[in-house]
Design a protein around this motif. Structure first.
Motif, PDB file in Angstrom:
ATOM      1  N   VAL A  44       0.857  -1.185   0.000  1.00 35.73           N
ATOM      2  CA  VAL A  44       0.000   0.000   0.000  1.00 35.73           C
ATOM      3  C   VAL A  44       0.893   1.234   0.000  1.00 35.73           C
ATOM      4  CG1 VAL A  44      -1.824   1.247   1.213  1.00 35.73           C
ATOM      5  CG2 VAL A  44      -1.745  -1.255   1.313  1.00 35.73           C
ATOM      6  N   HIS A  45       0.644   2.105  -0.950  1.00 37.52           N
ATOM      7  CA  HIS A  45       1.369   3.373  -1.012  1.00 37.52           C
ATOM      8  C   HIS A  45       0.364   4.476  -0.690  1.00 37.52           C
ATOM      9  CE1 HIS A  45       4.498   6.145  -2.271  1.00 37.52           C
ATOM     10  NE2 HIS A  45       3.526   6.863  -2.796  1.00 37.52           N
ATOM     11  N   ALA A  46       0.651   5.256   0.340  1.00 39.26           N
ATOM     12  CA  ALA A  46      -0.221   6.366   0.725  1.00 39.26           C
ATOM     13  C   ALA A  46       0.474   7.673   0.387  1.00 39.26           C
ATOM     14  CB  ALA A  46      -0.527   6.303   2.217  1.00 39.26           C
ATOM     15  N   THR A  47      -0.252   8.567  -0.234  1.00 38.21           N
ATOM     16  CA  THR A  47       0.265   9.884  -0.580  1.00 38.21           C
ATOM     17  C   THR A  47      -0.521  10.928   0.189  1.00 38.21           C
ATOM     18  OG1 THR A  47       0.788   9.106  -2.809  1.00 38.21           O
ATOM     19  CG2 THR A  47       0.734  11.477  -2.481  1.00 38.21           C
ATOM     20  N   CYS A  48       0.188  11.834   0.835  1.00 37.96           N
ATOM     21  CA  CYS A  48      -0.438  12.894   1.606  1.00 37.96           C
ATOM     22  C   CYS A  48      -0.365  14.193   0.809  1.00 37.96           C
ATOM     23  CB  CYS A  48       0.271  13.058   2.941  1.00 37.96           C
ATOM     24  SG  CYS A  48      -0.463  14.331   3.993  1.00 37.96           S
ATOM     25  N   SER A  49      -1.510  14.844   0.655  1.00 33.20           N
ATOM     26  CA  SER A  49      -1.590  16.101  -0.095  1.00 33.20           C
ATOM     27  C   SER A  49      -2.323  17.153   0.728  1.00 33.20           C
ATOM     28  CB  SER A  49      -2.348  15.900  -1.407  1.00 33.20           C
ATOM     29  OG  SER A  49      -1.734  14.919  -2.189  1.00 33.20           O
ATOM     30  N   ILE A  50      -2.040  18.402   0.416  1.00 31.48           N
ATOM     31  CA  ILE A  50      -2.751  19.522   1.019  1.00 31.48           C
ATOM     32  C   ILE A  50      -3.171  20.487  -0.088  1.00 31.48           C
ATOM     33  CG2 ILE A  50      -1.565  19.371   3.245  1.00 31.48           C
ATOM     34  CD1 ILE A  50       0.147  21.798   2.324  1.00 31.48           C
ATOM     35  N   TYR A  51      -4.163  21.281   0.221  1.00 30.47           N
ATOM     36  CA  TYR A  51      -4.602  22.369  -0.649  1.00 30.47           C
ATOM     37  C   TYR A  51      -4.461  23.662   0.157  1.00 30.47           C
ATOM     38  CZ  TYR A  51      -6.794  19.108  -3.941  1.00 30.47           C
ATOM     39  OH  TYR A  51      -7.036  18.121  -4.853  1.00 30.47           O
ATOM     40  N   PRO A  52      -3.282  24.297   0.114  1.00 31.58           N
ATOM     41  CA  PRO A  52      -3.133  25.555   0.860  1.00 31.58           C
ATOM     42  C   PRO A  52      -4.098  26.609   0.327  1.00 31.58           C
ATOM     43  CG  PRO A  52      -1.004  24.750   0.099  1.00 31.58           C
ATOM     44  CD  PRO A  52      -2.061  23.920  -0.562  1.00 31.58           C
ATOM     45  N   GLU A  53      -4.452  27.540   1.183  1.00 28.14           N
ATOM     46  CA  GLU A  53      -5.379  28.599   0.801  1.00 28.14           C
ATOM     47  C   GLU A  53      -4.872  29.334  -0.435  1.00 28.14           C
ATOM     48  OE1 GLU A  53      -7.190  32.570   2.845  1.00 28.14           O
ATOM     49  OE2 GLU A  53      -6.855  30.828   4.130  1.00 28.14           O
ATOM     50  N   GLY A  54      -5.765  29.516  -1.397  1.00 30.26           N
ATOM     51  CA  GLY A  54      -5.431  30.243  -2.616  1.00 30.26           C
ATOM     52  C   GLY A  54      -4.766  29.402  -3.692  1.00 30.26           C
ATOM     53  N   VAL A  55      -4.602  28.101  -3.449  1.00 22.12           N
ATOM     54  CA  VAL A  55      -3.965  27.217  -4.420  1.00 22.12           C
ATOM     55  C   VAL A  55      -5.007  26.215  -4.918  1.00 22.12           C
ATOM     56  CG1 VAL A  55      -2.148  25.493  -4.759  1.00 22.12           C
ATOM     57  CG2 VAL A  55      -1.716  27.458  -3.293  1.00 22.12           C
ATOM     58  N   GLU A  56      -5.131  26.086  -6.237  1.00 23.17           N
ATOM     59  CA  GLU A  56      -6.128  25.177  -6.801  1.00 23.17           C
ATOM     60  C   GLU A  56      -5.610  23.756  -6.959  1.00 23.17           C
ATOM     61  OE1 GLU A  56      -8.146  26.624 -10.282  1.00 23.17           O
ATOM     62  OE2 GLU A  56      -8.106  28.678  -9.512  1.00 23.17           O
ATOM     63  N   GLN A  57      -4.311  23.591  -7.150  1.00 21.64           N
ATOM     64  CA  GLN A  57      -3.695  22.280  -7.364  1.00 21.64           C
ATOM     65  C   GLN A  57      -3.191  21.708  -6.037  1.00 21.64           C
ATOM     66  OE1 GLN A  57      -3.717  20.857 -10.314  1.00 21.64           O
ATOM     67  NE2 GLN A  57      -2.457  19.086  -9.898  1.00 21.64           N
ATOM     68  N   ALA A  58      -3.432  20.434  -5.802  1.00 17.97           N
ATOM     69  CA  ALA A  58      -2.947  19.784  -4.585  1.00 17.97           C
ATOM     70  C   ALA A  58      -1.432  19.761  -4.580  1.00 17.97           C
ATOM     71  CB  ALA A  58      -3.489  18.360  -4.496  1.00 17.97           C
TER      72      ALA A  58
END
Length: 168
Positions: A23-37
């Motif tokens: 299992v490969h888990a990827t952690c992403s965020i969407y900072p304020e004002g950014v449309e792309q993860a």
């Protein structure tokens, strides 16, 4: 980064010729004002299903992948009676946050979100192979316990669905 939402995506592959799932888990965020993860980290774990696969077969398969993975699974017997586990066991090197995103509370958020999602997937027990004392302290603060073992590899564990486990 207190108000940042953390997202975890999983990809699951059968480890060819074994009874283990990688299992490969990827952690992403969407900072304020950014449309792309923005990907900030990842984790690599293996699932073992003690209901479907024999414990000895899983240990043999783990040994073919890595000694540390084998050592983690072989020490499962020191935590509980294997036959009492009715869900999955997740084990492996857990988390790697990209350096520029470290020390912002995102690693903690990543692990907490992943534990919630692993519990939904019916993971009963998570076993970690840690690298050093700093990592051990980090996971202790998140409810993991240290596991002494003869190979002297830093191992930690946490029950996610504790009510179902019968201790040996």
């Amino acid at each position: 980064m207190k108000d940042t939402n953390v997202y975890v995506d999983f990809s699951l592959n059968m480890e060819e010729g074994t009874s283990l799932f990688n299992v490969h888990a990827t952690c992403s965020i969407y900072p304020e004002g950014v449309e792309q993860a923005i990907t900030i980290g990842e984790a690599s774990i293996y699932f073992f299903n003690p209901v479907r696969s024999s414990y000895s077969e899983a240990c043999f398969d783990a040994d073919c992948i890595s000694y540390n993975l084998y050592n983690a699974l072989i020490n499962l017997e020191n935590i509980c009676a294997i036959e009492s586990i009715h869900g999955l066991v997740a084990t492996g090197h857990f988390i790697n946050i990209i350096e520029e995103w470290q020390r912002k509370g995102l690693g903690k958020a990543f692990v907490e979100k992943m534990m919630q999602q692993l519990a939904i997937l019916n993971v009963e027990l998570v076993m970690l192979i840690t690298n050093d004392l700093k990592e051990t302290d980090f996971y202790k603060r998140l409810g993991f316990e240290s596991l002494e073992n003869s190979a002297d590899i830093p191992l930690m564990y946490k029950f996610l669905n504790k009510a179902q486990i019968i201790y040996s």
